[in-house]
Scaffold this motif. Sequence first.
Motif, mmCIF file in Angstrom:
data_model
loop_
_atom_site.group_PDB
_atom_site.id
_atom_site.type_symbol
_atom_site.label_atom_id
_atom_site.label_comp_id
_atom_site.label_asym_id
_atom_site.label_seq_id
_atom_site.Cartn_x
_atom_site.Cartn_y
_atom_site.Cartn_z
ATOM 1 N N TYR A 24 0.830 -1.205 0.000
ATOM 2 C CA TYR A 24 0.000 0.000 0.000
ATOM 3 C C TYR A 24 0.866 1.257 0.000
ATOM 4 C CZ TYR A 24 -3.166 3.624 1.588
ATOM 5 O OH TYR A 24 -3.871 4.791 1.694
ATOM 6 N N LYS A 27 2.461 1.870 -3.366
ATOM 7 C CA LYS A 27 1.493 2.370 -4.339
ATOM 8 C C LYS A 27 1.220 3.855 -4.115
ATOM 9 C CE LYS A 27 -3.070 1.623 -6.252
ATOM 10 N NZ LYS A 27 -4.296 0.848 -6.220
ATOM 11 N N THR A 28 1.054 4.260 -2.867
ATOM 12 C CA THR A 28 0.770 5.667 -2.599
ATOM 13 C C THR A 28 1.990 6.534 -2.895
ATOM 14 O OG1 THR A 28 1.271 5.377 -0.243
ATOM 15 C CG2 THR A 28 -1.041 5.212 -0.899
ATOM 16 N N ASP A 29 3.192 6.005 -2.652
ATOM 17 C CA ASP A 29 4.402 6.758 -2.988
ATOM 18 C C ASP A 29 4.525 6.951 -4.489
ATOM 19 O OD1 ASP A 29 5.138 7.099 -0.376
ATOM 20 O OD2 ASP A 29 6.650 5.507 -0.373
ATOM 21 N N LYS A 32 2.020 9.563 -5.545
ATOM 22 C CA LYS A 32 2.470 10.904 -5.172
ATOM 23 C C LYS A 32 3.576 11.384 -6.106
ATOM 24 C CE LYS A 32 4.239 13.619 -1.279
ATOM 25 N NZ LYS A 32 4.842 14.559 -2.168
#
Length: 91
Positions: A24, A27-29, A32
Amino acid sequence: MTLTEKILFLAFGFLIIIFISVGYLNKTDALKLLKDKYEAALGGNDREAAIAAGQAYYRSLRGGGELSIEDERAILRDVAHLPEIENSEEV
């Protein structure tokens, strides 16, 4: 269930939680990073680079799928302030 089995079961559960959390966070990195790249391209003067960065960002929002009509409109609206590329080639 013996104490050893309980400890192994608990350790296995923690490993699963860690793998899910790391996935998770990665994926968020990545999302961003794509958003920052898109915003930086919008701040520049290269319309094509901004469109490409916007398409990559919106594809990532959709899980790597195709862009929707709304996504395309949002990208074009975002890059509207950037100058058009002029064709200087003579035919």
